[in-house]
Design a protein around this motif. Structure first.
Motif, PDB file in Angstrom:
ATOM      1  N   GLY A  25       2.146  16.393 -19.948  1.00  0.00           N
ATOM      2  CA  GLY A  25       2.544  15.326 -19.039  1.00  0.00           C
ATOM      3  C   GLY A  25       3.396  15.905 -17.933  1.00  0.00           C
ATOM      4  O   GLY A  25       3.794  17.070 -17.979  1.00  0.00           O
ATOM      5  N   THR A  28       9.836  15.982 -15.743  1.00  0.00           N
ATOM      6  CA  THR A  28      10.804  14.939 -15.413  1.00  0.00           C
ATOM      7  C   THR A  28      12.167  15.557 -15.086  1.00  0.00           C
ATOM      8  O   THR A  28      12.390  16.755 -15.281  1.00  0.00           O
ATOM      9  CB  THR A  28      10.996  13.964 -16.592  1.00  0.00           C
ATOM     10  OG1 THR A  28      11.690  14.652 -17.660  1.00  0.00           O
ATOM     11  CG2 THR A  28       9.672  13.418 -17.095  1.00  0.00           C
ATOM     12  N   LYS A 211       8.244  11.953 -20.763  1.00  0.00           N
ATOM     13  CA  LYS A 211       7.063  11.949 -19.906  1.00  0.00           C
ATOM     14  C   LYS A 211       6.113  10.823 -20.293  1.00  0.00           C
ATOM     15  O   LYS A 211       5.278  10.402 -19.493  1.00  0.00           O
ATOM     16  CB  LYS A 211       6.316  13.276 -20.046  1.00  0.00           C
ATOM     17  CG  LYS A 211       7.169  14.514 -19.893  1.00  0.00           C
ATOM     18  CD  LYS A 211       6.418  15.752 -20.361  1.00  0.00           C
ATOM     19  CE  LYS A 211       7.322  16.968 -20.427  1.00  0.00           C
ATOM     20  NZ  LYS A 211       6.628  18.158 -20.931  1.00  0.00           N
ATOM     21  N   SER A 212       6.207  10.359 -21.540  1.00  0.00           N
ATOM     22  CA  SER A 212       5.222   9.415 -22.072  1.00  0.00           C
ATOM     23  C   SER A 212       5.768   8.001 -22.234  1.00  0.00           C
ATOM     24  O   SER A 212       5.167   7.189 -22.933  1.00  0.00           O
ATOM     25  CB  SER A 212       4.714   9.926 -23.427  1.00  0.00           C
ATOM     26  OG  SER A 212       5.785  10.106 -24.332  1.00  0.00           O
ATOM     27  N   ARG A 219      11.915   6.993 -15.816  1.00  0.00           N
ATOM     28  CA  ARG A 219      12.127   8.417 -15.613  1.00  0.00           C
ATOM     29  C   ARG A 219      12.027   8.777 -14.140  1.00  0.00           C
ATOM     30  O   ARG A 219      11.413   8.080 -13.342  1.00  0.00           O
ATOM     31  CB  ARG A 219      11.083   9.214 -16.401  1.00  0.00           C
ATOM     32  CG  ARG A 219       9.655   8.874 -16.006  1.00  0.00           C
ATOM     33  CD  ARG A 219       8.634   9.527 -16.929  1.00  0.00           C
ATOM     34  NE  ARG A 219       7.279   9.007 -16.664  1.00  0.00           N
ATOM     35  CZ  ARG A 219       6.771   7.950 -17.282  1.00  0.00           C
ATOM     36  NH1 ARG A 219       7.478   7.312 -18.200  1.00  0.00           N
ATOM     37  NH2 ARG A 219       5.554   7.512 -16.991  1.00  0.00           N
ATOM     38  N   ASN A 221      10.272  11.584 -12.079  1.00  0.00           N
ATOM     39  CA  ASN A 221       9.275  12.649 -12.145  1.00  0.00           C
ATOM     40  C   ASN A 221       9.609  13.689 -11.088  1.00  0.00           C
ATOM     41  O   ASN A 221      10.012  13.346  -9.972  1.00  0.00           O
ATOM     42  CB  ASN A 221       7.876  12.089 -11.892  1.00  0.00           C
ATOM     43  CG  ASN A 221       7.508  10.993 -12.867  1.00  0.00           C
ATOM     44  OD1 ASN A 221       7.508  11.187 -14.078  1.00  0.00           O
ATOM     45  ND2 ASN A 221       7.211   9.802 -12.344  1.00  0.00           N
TER      46      ASN A 221
END
Length: 345
Positions: A25, A28, A211-212, A219, A221
């Motif tokens: 992913g 972050t 990330k999920s 979050r 990114n």
């Protein structure tokens, strides 16, 4: 960052740091502040630094084969954009160095089932569906030990949630050394320090930034643009009270504590210094200040990541060169390990 060697480190081994990030992913802010920012700082110490994109770890759960190469390159781009210098550090992806998987198998014969069953992350990830999980996910810590000990790494920068895996690495090294009557593997030390080691969710300060997560607003990114970064911080969840007069006043305020710690990590200071400067401030003042700081620090990294991602062949060239350098260290250590164990090569 000044080089500090914990007293328990194995003195006869070359001071060497190993660490890695999974390409499962997008990167972050948690990856940056909890890991990559520190990796860059550690290049200026007395340790050799080896940084890896741990793609073999990623496939312990299902990954789309069409997407995994791009995610692997994104992590490498994050390292490079943040300041990891491939001339000062060794940078590569794990799958390019087959000795990781080979040493992990050898360590599977050393590690005990009970050790693996006690791993907190296994319990959390497997939950009630342990029998449906891959054997690779269960043996994940053995591969992590191989990653570290393949380079005789004396230190590993980790968050508190990963400290147990370093302890397992030490257990495997100690049992190997004892069983084979040698002092071949070092007792690796965890490096745990500084603010921002465990960045939390922007919508729930009791959960780690992931990330999920369900919502992208949880979050930051590393490929977010400046407007998106500012928007997410301004909309981050907080409580009604202003910032306290002391850090102790954050104890029962997880969202407030998280934003203060992010500010401290981005500004290379401490939560105490942030509170001293902003005590009594309301969120309408503090969150825009945090957003401005984050954009100042992160937007150049995001832009450089995007530029690097536009040239995947260059990223691959850097990782391939790093893998060549990694093998120069790893292959003799693996060869000596098999010799100690009595395996014919």
């Amino acid at each position: 960052m000044s080089d500090t060697t914990p007293s328990g480190a194995s003195a006869r081994f070359t001071p060497r740091i190993f660490s890695g990030i999974k390409p499962s992913g997008g990167l972050t802010l948690g990856n940056y502040l909890g890991a990559i920012k520190r990796f860059v700082e550690m290049q200026d110490g007395e340790h050799e630094t080896i940084y890896c994109v741990v793609d073999l770890h990623a496939i312990t759960v299902w990954q789309d084969p069409a997407a995994l190469p791009g995610m692997t390159r994104e992590v490498a781009a994050g390292y490079l954009a943040a300041g990891v210098d491939p001339d000062r550090s060794i940078l590569f992806n794990q799958a390019r160095v087959g000795a990781h998987a080979e040493l992990a198998w050898l360590f599977n014969t050393v590690a005990r089932m009970g050790w693996m069953n006690r791993m907190t992350q296994w319990k959390e990830k497997a939950g009630k569906n342990a029998e449906k999980q891959s054997l690779g996910l269960f043996a994940y810590p053995s591969l992590m030990a191989a990653d570290i000990l393949l380079y005789h790494a004396t230190h590993v920068p980790v968050g508190e949630d990963q400290k147990q895996h370093v302890e397992l690495t030490r257990d495997i090294a100690a049992k190997f050394n004892h069983d084979y009557g040698c002092e071949f593997f070092p007792m690796t030390e965890p490096l745990i320090d500084g603010p921002g080691m465990r960045i939390m969710n922007l919508r729930d300060g009791t959960k780690k930034m992931s990330k999920s997560g369900e919502s992208d607003m949880e979050r930051i990114n590393m490929l977010d643009d400046a407007d998106t970064i500012a928007k997410k911080f301004k909309k981050a969840r907080t409580d009604p009270a202003p910032l306290p007069e002391t850090v102790e006043g954050l104890a029962e305020r997880p969202e407030a504590r998280n934003l203060v710690e992010i500010y401290a990590a981005l500004s290379n200071t401490t939560p105490e210094a942030v509170i001293a400067e902003h005590a009594g401030a309301g969120w309408g003042t503090f969150k825009p200040a945090l957003a401005d700081l984050a954009v100042e620090k992160l937007a150049p990294i995001s832009a450089e990541m995007a530029r690097l991602m536009g040239d995947p062949a260059e990223i691959d060239r850097i990782m391939a060169k790093g893998a060549d350098r990694a093998r120069e260290i790893a292959d003799p250590i693996l060869a000596r390990t098999t010799e100690i164990m009595g395996l014919l090569r």
